[in-house]
Design a protein around this motif. Structure first.
Motif, PDB file in Angstrom:
ATOM      1  N   LEU A  24       0.824  -1.202   0.000  1.00 45.84           N
ATOM      2  CA  LEU A  24       0.000   0.000   0.000  1.00 45.84           C
ATOM      3  C   LEU A  24       0.866   1.262   0.000  1.00 45.84           C
ATOM      4  CD1 LEU A  24      -2.768   1.322   0.013  1.00 45.84           C
ATOM      5  CD2 LEU A  24      -2.797   1.080   2.516  1.00 45.84           C
ATOM      6  N   ALA A  25       1.935   1.254   0.778  1.00 47.27           N
ATOM      7  CA  ALA A  25       2.837   2.406   0.818  1.00 47.27           C
ATOM      8  C   ALA A  25       3.440   2.670  -0.559  1.00 47.27           C
ATOM      9  CB  ALA A  25       3.943   2.175   1.846  1.00 47.27           C
ATOM     10  N   LYS A  26       3.883   1.625  -1.222  1.00 47.11           N
ATOM     11  CA  LYS A  26       4.464   1.767  -2.556  1.00 47.11           C
ATOM     12  C   LYS A  26       3.418   2.240  -3.557  1.00 47.11           C
ATOM     13  CE  LYS A  26       7.144  -0.751  -5.993  1.00 47.11           C
ATOM     14  NZ  LYS A  26       7.671  -2.041  -6.415  1.00 47.11           N
ATOM     15  N   TRP A  27       2.201   1.695  -3.469  1.00 43.89           N
ATOM     16  CA  TRP A  27       1.098   2.086  -4.355  1.00 43.89           C
ATOM     17  C   TRP A  27       0.739   3.564  -4.147  1.00 43.89           C
ATOM     18  CZ3 TRP A  27      -0.955  -0.223  -8.457  1.00 43.89           C
ATOM     19  CH2 TRP A  27      -2.190   0.200  -8.934  1.00 43.89           C
ATOM     20  N   LEU A  28       0.653   3.979  -2.899  1.00 45.75           N
ATOM     21  CA  LEU A  28       0.369   5.383  -2.593  1.00 45.75           C
ATOM     22  C   LEU A  28       1.423   6.292  -3.214  1.00 45.75           C
ATOM     23  CD1 LEU A  28      -0.735   5.131   1.112  1.00 45.75           C
ATOM     24  CD2 LEU A  28      -1.955   6.448  -0.617  1.00 45.75           C
ATOM     25  N   PHE A  29       2.673   5.895  -3.086  1.00 43.46           N
ATOM     26  CA  PHE A  29       3.770   6.713  -3.587  1.00 43.46           C
ATOM     27  C   PHE A  29       3.787   6.761  -5.115  1.00 43.46           C
ATOM     28  CE2 PHE A  29       8.288   7.455  -4.589  1.00 43.46           C
ATOM     29  CZ  PHE A  29       8.493   8.606  -3.853  1.00 43.46           C
ATOM     30  N   GLU A  30       3.700   5.611  -5.739  1.00 43.39           N
ATOM     31  CA  GLU A  30       3.829   5.532  -7.201  1.00 43.39           C
ATOM     32  C   GLU A  30       2.574   5.959  -7.956  1.00 43.39           C
ATOM     33  OE1 GLU A  30       5.055   1.499  -7.897  1.00 43.39           O
ATOM     34  OE2 GLU A  30       7.097   1.904  -7.224  1.00 43.39           O
ATOM     35  N   GLN A  31       1.411   5.608  -7.460  1.00 43.96           N
ATOM     36  CA  GLN A  31       0.174   5.865  -8.198  1.00 43.96           C
ATOM     37  C   GLN A  31      -0.569   7.120  -7.748  1.00 43.96           C
ATOM     38  OE1 GLN A  31      -0.593   3.942 -10.862  1.00 43.96           O
ATOM     39  NE2 GLN A  31       1.307   2.854 -10.405  1.00 43.96           N
ATOM     40  N   HIS A  32      -0.350   7.532  -6.502  1.00 44.10           N
ATOM     41  CA  HIS A  32      -1.109   8.655  -5.956  1.00 44.10           C
ATOM     42  C   HIS A  32      -0.232   9.807  -5.490  1.00 44.10           C
ATOM     43  CE1 HIS A  32      -5.006   6.523  -6.027  1.00 44.10           C
ATOM     44  NE2 HIS A  32      -4.237   5.452  -5.877  1.00 44.10           N
ATOM     45  N   GLY A  33       1.092   9.655  -5.596  1.00 41.43           N
ATOM     46  CA  GLY A  33       2.008  10.731  -5.233  1.00 41.43           C
ATOM     47  C   GLY A  33       2.036  11.065  -3.751  1.00 41.43           C
ATOM     48  N   VAL A  34       1.699  10.093  -2.899  1.00 40.09           N
ATOM     49  CA  VAL A  34       1.668  10.318  -1.450  1.00 40.09           C
ATOM     50  C   VAL A  34       2.912   9.712  -0.817  1.00 40.09           C
ATOM     51  CG1 VAL A  34       0.410   9.857   0.688  1.00 40.09           C
ATOM     52  CG2 VAL A  34      -0.854  10.291  -1.432  1.00 40.09           C
ATOM     53  N   GLY A  35       3.670  10.552  -0.137  1.00 42.35           N
ATOM     54  CA  GLY A  35       4.873  10.074   0.533  1.00 42.35           C
ATOM     55  C   GLY A  35       5.033  10.721   1.886  1.00 42.35           C
ATOM     56  N   GLY A  36       6.144  10.444   2.508  1.00 35.79           N
ATOM     57  CA  GLY A  36       6.447  11.017   3.813  1.00 35.79           C
ATOM     58  C   GLY A  36       6.877  12.466   3.712  1.00 35.79           C
ATOM     59  N   ARG A  37       7.185  13.042   4.840  1.00 43.42           N
ATOM     60  CA  ARG A  37       7.550  14.467   4.896  1.00 43.42           C
ATOM     61  C   ARG A  37       8.762  14.808   4.038  1.00 43.42           C
ATOM     62  NH1 ARG A  37       6.555  15.005  11.220  1.00 43.42           N
ATOM     63  NH2 ARG A  37       4.325  15.392  11.116  1.00 43.42           N
ATOM     64  N   SER A  38       9.722  13.905   3.972  1.00 45.45           N
ATOM     65  CA  SER A  38      10.914  14.197   3.172  1.00 45.45           C
ATOM     66  C   SER A  38      10.869  13.553   1.798  1.00 45.45           C
ATOM     67  CB  SER A  38      12.180  13.812   3.945  1.00 45.45           C
ATOM     68  OG  SER A  38      12.048  12.570   4.575  1.00 45.45           O
ATOM     69  N   GLY A  39       9.665  13.162   1.364  1.00 42.71           N
ATOM     70  CA  GLY A  39       9.486  12.680   0.003  1.00 42.71           C
ATOM     71  C   GLY A  39       9.678  11.201  -0.204  1.00 42.71           C
ATOM     72  N   GLU A  40       9.893  10.444   0.858  1.00 38.71           N
ATOM     73  CA  GLU A  40      10.114   9.009   0.728  1.00 38.71           C
ATOM     74  C   GLU A  40       8.789   8.249   0.824  1.00 38.71           C
ATOM     75  OE1 GLU A  40       9.744   9.632   5.074  1.00 38.71           O
ATOM     76  OE2 GLU A  40      10.649  10.760   3.446  1.00 38.71           O
TER      77      GLU A  40
END
Length: 51
Positions: A24-40
């Motif tokens: 889910l974390a990877k999907w959020l990052f790759e498909q929805h542009g959602v990451g942590g505070r420093s962009g990870e």
């Protein structure tokens, strides 16, 4: 509906199975542009309550 729930539903529809925290974390990052505070990618622990 919050962005984590939207991503969870989107992942499930695309893959036919529920994601684990890392997926889910990877999907959020790759498909929805959602990451942590420093962009990870978010940690799976951060998403625990959404699973």
């Amino acid at each position: 509906m919050d962005r984590y729930r939207v991503a969870f539903v989107d992942y499930t529809e695309q893959h036919g199975a529920f994601p684990d925290g890392d997926q889910l974390a990877k999907w959020l990052f790759e498909q929805h542009g959602v990451g942590g505070r420093s962009g990870e990618v978010l940690s799976s622990g951060h998403l625990r309550r959404y699973l």
